[in-house]
Design a protein around this motif. Sequence first.
Motif, mmCIF file in Angstrom:
data_model
loop_
_atom_site.group_PDB
_atom_site.id
_atom_site.type_symbol
_atom_site.label_atom_id
_atom_site.label_comp_id
_atom_site.label_asym_id
_atom_site.label_seq_id
_atom_site.Cartn_x
_atom_site.Cartn_y
_atom_site.Cartn_z
ATOM 1 N N ASP A 98 84.184 3.440 31.927
ATOM 2 C CA ASP A 98 84.584 4.835 32.002
ATOM 3 C C ASP A 98 83.605 5.565 32.918
ATOM 4 O O ASP A 98 82.399 5.518 32.698
ATOM 5 N N ARG A 99 84.115 6.227 33.947
ATOM 6 C CA ARG A 99 83.218 6.847 34.935
ATOM 7 C C ARG A 99 82.386 7.966 34.337
ATOM 8 O O ARG A 99 81.235 8.160 34.712
ATOM 9 N N PHE A 100 82.946 8.725 33.393
ATOM 10 C CA PHE A 100 82.165 9.787 32.767
ATOM 11 C C PHE A 100 81.127 9.217 31.807
ATOM 12 O O PHE A 100 80.043 9.770 31.654
ATOM 13 N N GLY A 101 81.463 8.105 31.176
ATOM 14 C CA GLY A 101 80.488 7.411 30.333
ATOM 15 C C GLY A 101 79.322 6.910 31.155
ATOM 16 O O GLY A 101 78.159 7.010 30.738
ATOM 17 N N LEU A 102 79.607 6.380 32.347
ATOM 18 C CA LEU A 102 78.538 5.911 33.242
ATOM 19 C C LEU A 102 77.677 7.082 33.689
ATOM 20 O O LEU A 102 76.444 6.995 33.698
ATOM 21 N N GLN A 103 78.310 8.187 34.040
ATOM 22 C CA GLN A 103 77.569 9.367 34.450
ATOM 23 C C GLN A 103 76.634 9.833 33.338
ATOM 24 O O GLN A 103 75.448 10.093 33.575
ATOM 25 N N HIS B 62 75.743 1.928 23.271
ATOM 26 C CA HIS B 62 77.142 1.873 22.845
ATOM 27 C C HIS B 62 78.070 1.848 24.058
ATOM 28 O O HIS B 62 79.031 1.066 24.107
ATOM 29 N N PHE B 63 77.794 2.695 25.047
ATOM 30 C CA PHE B 63 78.594 2.718 26.273
ATOM 31 C C PHE B 63 78.579 1.344 26.953
ATOM 32 O O PHE B 63 79.624 0.821 27.346
ATOM 33 N N ALA B 64 77.389 0.768 27.101
ATOM 34 C CA ALA B 64 77.266 -0.529 27.775
ATOM 35 C C ALA B 64 78.069 -1.600 27.040
ATOM 36 O O ALA B 64 78.833 -2.353 27.663
ATOM 37 N N GLU B 65 77.914 -1.667 25.732
ATOM 38 C CA GLU B 65 78.614 -2.690 24.962
ATOM 39 C C GLU B 65 80.120 -2.458 24.953
ATOM 40 O O GLU B 65 80.895 -3.408 25.041
ATOM 41 N N GLN B 66 80.540 -1.200 24.868
ATOM 42 C CA GLN B 66 81.965 -0.862 24.894
ATOM 43 C C GLN B 66 82.583 -1.256 26.242
ATOM 44 O O GLN B 66 83.754 -1.587 26.317
ATOM 45 N N SER B 67 81.789 -1.236 27.285
ATOM 46 C CA SER B 67 82.259 -1.590 28.624
ATOM 47 C C SER B 67 82.173 -3.090 28.896
ATOM 48 O O SER B 67 82.481 -3.533 29.991
ATOM 49 N N LEU C 193 52.810 -0.098 28.295
ATOM 50 C CA LEU C 193 52.124 1.113 27.887
ATOM 51 C C LEU C 193 51.164 1.549 28.986
ATOM 52 O O LEU C 193 50.367 0.766 29.484
ATOM 53 N N GLY C 194 51.292 2.796 29.418
ATOM 54 C CA GLY C 194 50.440 3.341 30.459
ATOM 55 C C GLY C 194 50.913 3.071 31.872
ATOM 56 O O GLY C 194 50.317 3.564 32.832
ATOM 57 N N ALA C 195 51.986 2.296 32.037
ATOM 58 C CA ALA C 195 52.430 1.940 33.387
ATOM 59 C C ALA C 195 53.889 2.288 33.672
ATOM 60 O O ALA C 195 54.283 2.362 34.827
ATOM 61 N N GLY C 196 54.701 2.485 32.636
ATOM 62 C CA GLY C 196 56.078 2.871 32.879
ATOM 63 C C GLY C 196 57.102 1.988 32.212
ATOM 64 O O GLY C 196 56.779 1.027 31.520
ATOM 65 N N THR C 197 58.355 2.359 32.454
ATOM 66 C CA THR C 197 59.487 1.712 31.791
ATOM 67 C C THR C 197 60.608 1.485 32.794
ATOM 68 O O THR C 197 60.840 2.310 33.668
ATOM 69 N N THR C 198 61.295 0.361 32.631
ATOM 70 C CA THR C 198 62.502 0.077 33.399
ATOM 71 C C THR C 198 63.620 -0.233 32.421
ATOM 72 O O THR C 198 63.474 -1.101 31.553
ATOM 73 N N VAL C 199 64.716 0.495 32.546
ATOM 74 C CA VAL C 199 65.901 0.242 31.735
ATOM 75 C C VAL C 199 66.975 -0.293 32.670
ATOM 76 O O VAL C 199 67.268 0.316 33.701
ATOM 77 N N THR C 200 67.546 -1.441 32.308
ATOM 78 C CA THR C 200 68.597 -2.060 33.114
ATOM 79 C C THR C 200 69.909 -2.002 32.359
ATOM 80 O O THR C 200 70.022 -2.529 31.251
ATOM 81 N N LEU C 201 70.856 -1.344 32.966
ATOM 82 C CA LEU C 201 72.217 -1.254 32.453
ATOM 83 C C LEU C 201 73.033 -2.264 33.246
ATOM 84 O O LEU C 201 73.126 -2.170 34.463
ATOM 85 N N ARG C 202 73.573 -3.265 32.554
ATOM 86 C CA ARG C 202 74.355 -4.323 33.229
ATOM 87 C C ARG C 202 75.818 -4.161 32.852
ATOM 88 O O ARG C 202 76.165 -4.172 31.679
ATOM 89 N N LEU C 203 76.657 -3.991 33.874
ATOM 90 C CA LEU C 203 78.071 -3.752 33.654
ATOM 91 C C LEU C 203 78.918 -4.792 34.386
ATOM 92 O O LEU C 203 78.537 -5.249 35.485
ATOM 93 N N PRO C 204 80.066 -5.151 33.828
ATOM 94 C CA PRO C 204 80.923 -6.141 34.481
ATOM 95 C C PRO C 204 81.578 -5.560 35.735
ATOM 96 O O PRO C 204 82.003 -4.409 35.748
ATOM 97 N N ALA C 205 81.641 -6.382 36.767
ATOM 98 C CA ALA C 205 82.316 -5.984 38.003
ATOM 99 C C ALA C 205 83.809 -6.204 37.841
ATOM 100 O O ALA C 205 84.247 -7.084 37.083
ATOM 101 N N MET C 206 84.582 -5.404 38.541
ATOM 102 C CA MET C 206 86.031 -5.600 38.538
ATOM 103 C C MET C 206 86.346 -6.796 39.405
ATOM 104 O O MET C 206 85.721 -7.035 40.420
#
Length: 132
Positions: A21-26, A103-108, A118-131
């Motif tokens: 869902d494009r709004f969910g991704l946004q 929830h959005f990621a799993e629903q998709s 700690l003290g250096a930062g965070t990376t969050v990876t959202l992995r979505l299926p390609a069409m």
Amino acid sequence: MDANFGLELRVGSDLPLVRCDRFGLQNAVLNLLFNARDAMPDGGFISIDAGLASENSAAGQVDIRVADNGIGMTSETMVCAFDPFFTTKSEGLGGVGLPMVKHFAEQSGGSIDIQSTLGAGTTVTLRLPAMR
């Protein structure tokens, strides 16, 4: 908050469309950006990268990574990060953003992963299926 922030956006060439869902991704990306901003009370740098998932993963997936050089998280915090209403914020409503993104990621048909130091930062990876 009177801080300076840098933002870099890198998008791979010829990426396939993702099935979601494009709004969910946004909303998911905005939640991740707000969390990154909040993790850098004195300012910092946020990068957003979109590209094909690494060769070690299943084919036909797109990774969207939001990384910051903020305060990072302890391993205890990372374990609870997706729990509804868990928050490290001292003011206002918190604890609904990351559970909604998960929830959005799993629903998709995708997934989400957090790496943090700690003290250096965070990376969050959202992995979505390609069409296909």
